[in-house]
Design an enzyme around this catalytic site. Structure first.
Site, mmCIF file in Angstrom:
data_model
loop_
_atom_site.group_PDB
_atom_site.id
_atom_site.type_symbol
_atom_site.label_atom_id
_atom_site.label_comp_id
_atom_site.label_asym_id
_atom_site.label_seq_id
_atom_site.Cartn_x
_atom_site.Cartn_y
_atom_site.Cartn_z
ATOM 1 C CD GLN A 1 13.455 87.574 55.595
ATOM 2 O OE1 GLN A 1 14.556 86.907 55.457
ATOM 3 N NE2 GLN A 1 13.356 88.570 56.391
ATOM 4 N N GLY B 1 21.551 100.608 64.189
ATOM 5 C CA GLY B 1 21.097 99.348 64.853
ATOM 6 C C GLY B 1 22.053 98.223 64.414
ATOM 7 C CG HIS B 2 21.853 96.690 60.327
ATOM 8 N ND1 HIS B 2 20.650 97.766 59.825
ATOM 9 C CD2 HIS B 2 20.979 95.677 60.151
ATOM 10 C CE1 HIS B 2 19.662 97.289 59.484
ATOM 11 N NE2 HIS B 2 19.762 96.110 59.656
HETATM 12 O O1 PAF Z 1 16.392 90.304 60.339
HETATM 13 C C1 PAF Z 1 16.769 90.226 59.273
HETATM 14 O O2 PAF Z 1 17.251 91.623 58.514
HETATM 15 C C2 PAF Z 1 16.393 89.247 58.152
HETATM 16 O O3 PAF Z 1 15.409 88.553 58.657
HETATM 17 C C3 PAF Z 1 17.717 88.179 58.174
HETATM 18 C C4 PAF Z 1 17.859 87.827 59.576
HETATM 19 C C5 PAF Z 1 18.800 88.908 57.799
HETATM 20 C C6 PAF Z 1 17.373 87.017 57.158
HETATM 21 O O4 PAF Z 1 17.048 87.473 55.859
#
Ligand code: PAF
Length: 283
Positions: free
Chosen positions: A61, A36-37
Site C-alpha cells: 500500500q 487513536g488506535h
Molecule cells: O489504516 C491502516 O493502518 C492501514 O491502511 C490498514 C487498514 C491497517 C491496512 O494496512
C-alpha cells in the site's frame, strides 16, 4: 494477550471461539500505535467478547518506497499498550503469512471512481494494496466487526466496497478521529515531524475548521483558494484541499446548500505526508 505469528494458528483459535458463539472484533493496524488506535480497541471491546489487533506494515500500500522505509516501528511499546488496553489477541504476521504466493500475482480490485480521486489519484496503487491486505486479514481473522478510523475517510469507503463486493461477513464500524489537545489528528506519521513542523501541522485542523465555518451555497472556488493559501503560507506542499460529497466523494465546486459534504486535505510538511478530513454540514 496471546500473540500469534502464524495465520493458520490464529485462524484455528478464532474459528473455535466462533463455534462457541463468541463475537469477534478486529482492529487492523500498521503499528506505531497511539491513543487513536487504543480508542478503536476500546470501541471494539465494548461490543465484542474477543478483541483482535494485527500489526503488519503492508508494503503493497506504499506507493513511495521511502515512505515505507521510514514508516515508524515501535513494536515493544505497541505490545505494552495493547496489553494495557485489554486486547485479547495480537496477530503479528510476517510477509509469507499475508502474501504466501508473493506480491506479484495478487488479484486486482475494481474500485471504480474511488480509485481515481484524492488519495486514489495522488497515491497510485495505494488502495489496491489496502484491499489486498485487508481481504487477506479478513480471511485469516473471521471477525463479526471490523474497526477503522474515520481519519482515513476514503479508505473507509474502499473497505466498505471490498466487504460488499467480496461478500465478506464482517460489519465495518467507523470510529471518530482522535485529536491531540490542539486539534491535530493523531497519526503514526506525526512522530516523524520536527518540532517546528509539529507546530505548523495544526494548520490542517485550522483550515478544516475554516472551511466548515465559511461554507455557503454557490461557487466554492474562492473558499478553496483561501484554504490553499492558508496551508501554503504555513509551509505545506499541498496534494489537495477539496470539498466532496460525503457519501460518494464526488468533488464539489458549486454547492447546492444541502448535499452532505466532507472537506479533505492531504499535504506534506518536509517529507511527512499528513491527511485529515471533517464533515462540514452534518454532526
Ligand atoms: O489504516 C491502516 O493502518 C492501514 O491502511 C490498514 C487498514 C491497517 C491496512 O494496512
Amino acid at each position: 494477550m496471546i500473540l500469534f505469528k502464524k495465520a493458520s494458528d490464529i485462524n484455528a483459535h478464532l474459528s473455535e471461539l466462533k463455534r462457541n458463539d463468541s463475537s469477534i472484533g478486529f482492529v487492523p493496524t500498521m503499528g506505531a500505535l497511539h491513543a487513536g488506535h487504543i480508542s478503536l480497541i476500546n470501541s471494539c471491546r465494548e461490543k465484542n467478547n474477543i478483541t483482535v489487533c494485527s500489526i503488519f506494515v503492508n508494503p503493497t500500500q506504499f506507493n513511495d518506497t521511502k515512505d515505507f522505509e521510514n514508516y515508524p516501528s515501535t513494536l515493544e511499546e505497541d505490545i505494552n499498550m495493547l496489553e494495557k488496553s485489554g486486547c485479547d489477541l495480537l496477530f503479528l504476521p510476517d510477509m509469507s503469512e499475508i502474501y504466501p504466493d508473493g506480491i506479484k500475482n495478487t488479484p486486482a480490485y475494481d474500485l471504480g471512481y474511488l480509485e481515481t480521486v484524492l488519495e486514489g489519484k495522488f497515491r497510485p496503487g495505494h488502495f489496491q494494496g489496502v484491499c489486498k491486505v485487508v481481504h487477506q486479514l479478513l480471511q485469516i481473522i473471521p471477525c463479526n466487526e471490523l474497526f477503522i478510523g474515520q481519519k482515513d475517510y476514503q479508505q473507509c469507503m474502499v473497505i466498505k466496497r471490498l466487504i460488499e463486493s467480496a461478500n465478506i461477513h464482517s460489519k465495518i464500524i467507523i470510529c471518530p478521529t482522535l485529536r491531540e489537545a490542539d486539534g491535530l489528528a493523531m497519526s503514526s506519521r506525526n512522530m516523524r515531524l520536527t518540532e517546528a513542523n509539529r507546530k505548523a501541522a495544526l494548520q490542517i485542523f485550522e483550515t478544516l475548521l475554516y472551511l466548515k465555518d465559511n461554507l455557503s451555497a454557490g461557487d466554492l472556488s474562492s473558499l478553496l483558494a483561501k484554504a490553499n493559501a492558508k496551508l501554503s503560507s504555513a509551509g505545506f506542499k499541498i496534494d489537495y484541499v477539496s470539498i466532496a460529497n460525503a457519501d460518494n466523494l464526488q468533488l464539489i465546486t458549486e454547492w447546492d446548500g444541502q448535499t452532505k459534504t466532507v472537506a479533505v486535505i492531504a499535504a506534506f510538511l518536509g517529507d511527512v505526508r499528513l491527511i485529515d478530513n471533517m464533515l462540514l454540514n452534518s454532526n
